[in-house]
Design a protein around this motif. Structure first.
Motif, mmCIF file in Angstrom:
data_model
loop_
_atom_site.group_PDB
_atom_site.id
_atom_site.type_symbol
_atom_site.label_atom_id
_atom_site.label_comp_id
_atom_site.label_asym_id
_atom_site.label_seq_id
_atom_site.Cartn_x
_atom_site.Cartn_y
_atom_site.Cartn_z
ATOM 1 N N UNK A 94 -36.809 -50.978 45.456
ATOM 2 C CA UNK A 94 -38.160 -51.831 45.252
ATOM 3 C C UNK A 94 -38.075 -53.155 46.071
ATOM 4 N N UNK A 95 -39.274 -53.144 46.509
ATOM 5 C CA UNK A 95 -39.551 -54.301 47.603
ATOM 6 C C UNK A 95 -38.536 -54.235 48.904
ATOM 7 N N UNK A 96 -38.106 -52.869 49.305
ATOM 8 C CA UNK A 96 -37.310 -52.621 50.338
ATOM 9 C C UNK A 96 -35.811 -52.920 49.969
ATOM 10 N N UNK A 97 -35.625 -53.002 48.634
ATOM 11 C CA UNK A 97 -34.255 -53.565 48.281
ATOM 12 C C UNK A 97 -33.759 -52.235 47.447
ATOM 13 N N UNK A 98 -32.845 -51.811 48.072
ATOM 14 C CA UNK A 98 -32.130 -50.734 47.517
ATOM 15 C C UNK A 98 -30.993 -51.064 46.637
ATOM 16 N N UNK A 99 -31.065 -50.678 45.371
ATOM 17 C CA UNK A 99 -29.955 -50.920 44.273
ATOM 18 C C UNK A 99 -29.310 -49.965 43.589
ATOM 19 N N UNK A 100 -27.995 -49.804 43.544
ATOM 20 C CA UNK A 100 -27.372 -48.522 42.891
ATOM 21 C C UNK A 100 -27.176 -48.671 41.357
ATOM 22 N N UNK A 101 -27.126 -47.644 40.593
ATOM 23 C CA UNK A 101 -26.878 -47.585 39.293
ATOM 24 C C UNK A 101 -25.429 -48.194 39.057
ATOM 25 N N UNK A 102 -25.168 -49.001 38.020
ATOM 26 C CA UNK A 102 -23.930 -49.533 37.860
ATOM 27 C C UNK A 102 -23.039 -48.723 37.101
ATOM 28 N N UNK A 103 -23.298 -47.791 36.558
ATOM 29 C CA UNK A 103 -22.813 -46.792 35.597
ATOM 30 C C UNK A 103 -21.734 -46.120 36.264
ATOM 31 N N UNK A 104 -20.482 -46.276 36.163
ATOM 32 C CA UNK A 104 -19.467 -45.869 36.877
ATOM 33 C C UNK A 104 -19.246 -44.306 36.619
ATOM 34 N N UNK A 105 -19.504 -43.872 35.408
ATOM 35 C CA UNK A 105 -19.283 -42.416 35.088
ATOM 36 C C UNK A 105 -20.113 -41.596 35.949
ATOM 37 N N UNK A 106 -21.135 -42.258 36.248
ATOM 38 C CA UNK A 106 -22.378 -41.404 37.060
ATOM 39 C C UNK A 106 -21.650 -40.700 38.525
ATOM 40 N N UNK A 107 -20.674 -41.501 38.917
ATOM 41 C CA UNK A 107 -20.183 -40.949 40.088
ATOM 42 C C UNK A 107 -18.769 -40.178 40.052
ATOM 43 N N UNK A 108 -18.508 -39.935 38.574
ATOM 44 C CA UNK A 108 -17.336 -39.024 38.576
ATOM 45 C C UNK A 108 -17.913 -37.680 38.064
ATOM 46 N N UNK A 109 -17.116 -36.734 38.150
ATOM 47 C CA UNK A 109 -17.311 -35.345 37.844
ATOM 48 C C UNK A 109 -16.814 -35.058 36.238
ATOM 49 N N UNK A 110 -17.482 -35.479 35.517
ATOM 50 C CA UNK A 110 -17.023 -35.463 34.219
ATOM 51 C C UNK A 110 -18.614 -35.158 33.263
ATOM 52 N N UNK A 111 -19.584 -34.887 33.900
ATOM 53 C CA UNK A 111 -20.960 -34.614 33.220
ATOM 54 C C UNK A 111 -21.582 -35.603 32.682
ATOM 55 N N UNK A 112 -21.362 -36.900 33.285
ATOM 56 C CA UNK A 112 -22.225 -38.008 32.715
ATOM 57 C C UNK A 112 -23.690 -38.009 33.026
#
Length: 382
Positions: free
Chosen positions: A201-219
């Motif tokens: 938004x407003x040319x600012x890219x921000x990532x989701x802070x949920x760490x489990x989304x980046x792990x292979x556990x089905x989150x």
């Protein structure tokens, strides 16, 4: 006379049944660095881990799960749409902390604001939504508290829409788990926002802070939180092999600790516990003798599909029994609760669920009752 009959069951796969009944409260003992921790099987309601789940705590940005829920409710009743545009006030623009970076006077789509809240944890986006839906953030917080009571979150109170530190902004880990389940079950069409890993938004890219989304556990959700008082927290859900777990942790010391501990606890829940199907809805569990009835027995049935969550290590030690006062006096109307099904296992808290009469059993006529009474006096059997 109290009758207890033991049953021998062959356990089936939980995936064979479509509806999961609310069941056990297993709460295994496991050490965790989290100050508060609560892990449940979302399908059966089984509590796998409970550490201070009823303690009032500052939820920080995990409060935003409730903010989003309030918006989802308005979308559901049709009083709001994803394409509606809402104005940005100076208060929203000036709000500190994590931001979506809205500008005063902007008109922003509800869907974009939701993504700003869920993915970017934007405090400014929360205030835009709150002011548009309730007139002020304070009024919106009052509505949040009222809705929390309505859906069973009895220990949650809200002073704002963002989770900004306030002594009246309090939730419990159990309430956060309840809220996560309600979003997943009541608003599945919007739940996908929680799995988005970034939003621009407003040319600012921000990532989701949920760490489990980046792990292979089905989150696939939900939301982090952090303030100095709260520590590092996470309300998360993951889905593996037909099972969904919901985890809440809070009071951790760092982002790294939050990431590692939440992954460890979620993986433990999937690894150490299993769901086991016992009976399908309407299935006959046992037959109970009837006193002075047109039928000698009445089938005992479960009202809903019955699945239990157990530690895999005690599966073979599970015992199932049926408890009722024998014989059952006629007449017996179908659907009447006349027995209990008891499930127990070593070192576990037994589960009991009602058993219903599977059919009507009429009372014998006068002569039939006289004959049955004589038989009982002579032989001692109904």
């Amino acid at each position: 006379m109290k009758c207890i009959r033991s049953l021998i069951l062959v356990l089936a796969s939980a995936s064979a049944l479509g509806f999961l009944a609310l069941l056990s409260d297993t709460a295994e003992a496991l050490e965790t660095q989290a100050r508060e921790a609560f892990l449940i099987d979302a399908g059966t309601g089984a509590v796998l881990l409970d550490k201070n789940s009823e303690v009032s705590m500052p939820p920080a940005s995990m409060s935003k799960i409730m903010t989003a829920f309030m918006v989802f409710e308005r979308l559901k009743d049709g009083s709001l749409s994803l394409d509606d545009k809402l104005p940005v006030s100076e208060k929203a623009w000036r709000m500190g902390g994590s931001k979506m970076f809205v500008e005063v006077g902007d008109q922003i789509r509800v869907e974009d604001l939701l993504r700003g809240v869920i993915v970017q944890s934007g405090n400014d986006a929360c205030i835009v939504l709150a002011e548009a839906l309730a007139g002020s953030e304070e009024a919106f917080a009052e509505q949040m508290t009222a809705k929390a009571r309505e859906i069973g979150m009895t220990n949650s109170t809200f002073a704002n829409a963002t989770g900004w530190p306030d002594p009246n902004q309090r939730m419990t880990a159990r309430d956060l788990a309840t809220l996560a389940k309600r979003i997943i079950t009541d608003h599945p069409e919007y739940y996908h926002y929680y799995s988005e890993k970034e939003f621009v938004w407003s040319d600012i890219r921000q990532g989701n802070r949920n760490p489990l989304l980046y792990k292979n556990i089905g989150s696939d959700g939900l939301k982090t939180g952090h303030t100095e008082e709260a520590g590092y927290g996470l309300t998360a859900s993951a889905f593996q092999n037909g099972r969904r777990l919901v985890l809440v942790v809070n009071g951790l010391g760092s982002q790294k600790e939050r990431s590692a501990e939440s992954e460890r606890l979620m993986s433990w829940g999937f690894r150490e516990f299993g769901n086991y199907a016992l009976f399908e809805a309407g299935e006959t569990v046992d037959e109970a003798p009837v006193w002075l009835g047109a039928e000698k027995t009445v089938p005992l049935v479960v009202a809903e599909d019955l699945i239990v969550t157990l530690p895999r290590s005690v599966r073979n030690g599970m015992k199932v029994s049926v408890v009722y006062d024998s014989p059952i006096p006629a007449p017996v109307p179908s659907g009447l609760e006349i027995a209990r099904l008891r499930v127990s296992w070593p070192e576990g808290v037994p589960i009991e669920v009602p058993l219903m009469a599977g059919q009507d059993v009429e009372q014998l006529g006068p002569f039939g009752r006289i004959g049955a009474s004589i038989k009982f006096l002579l032989l001692g059997t109904p």
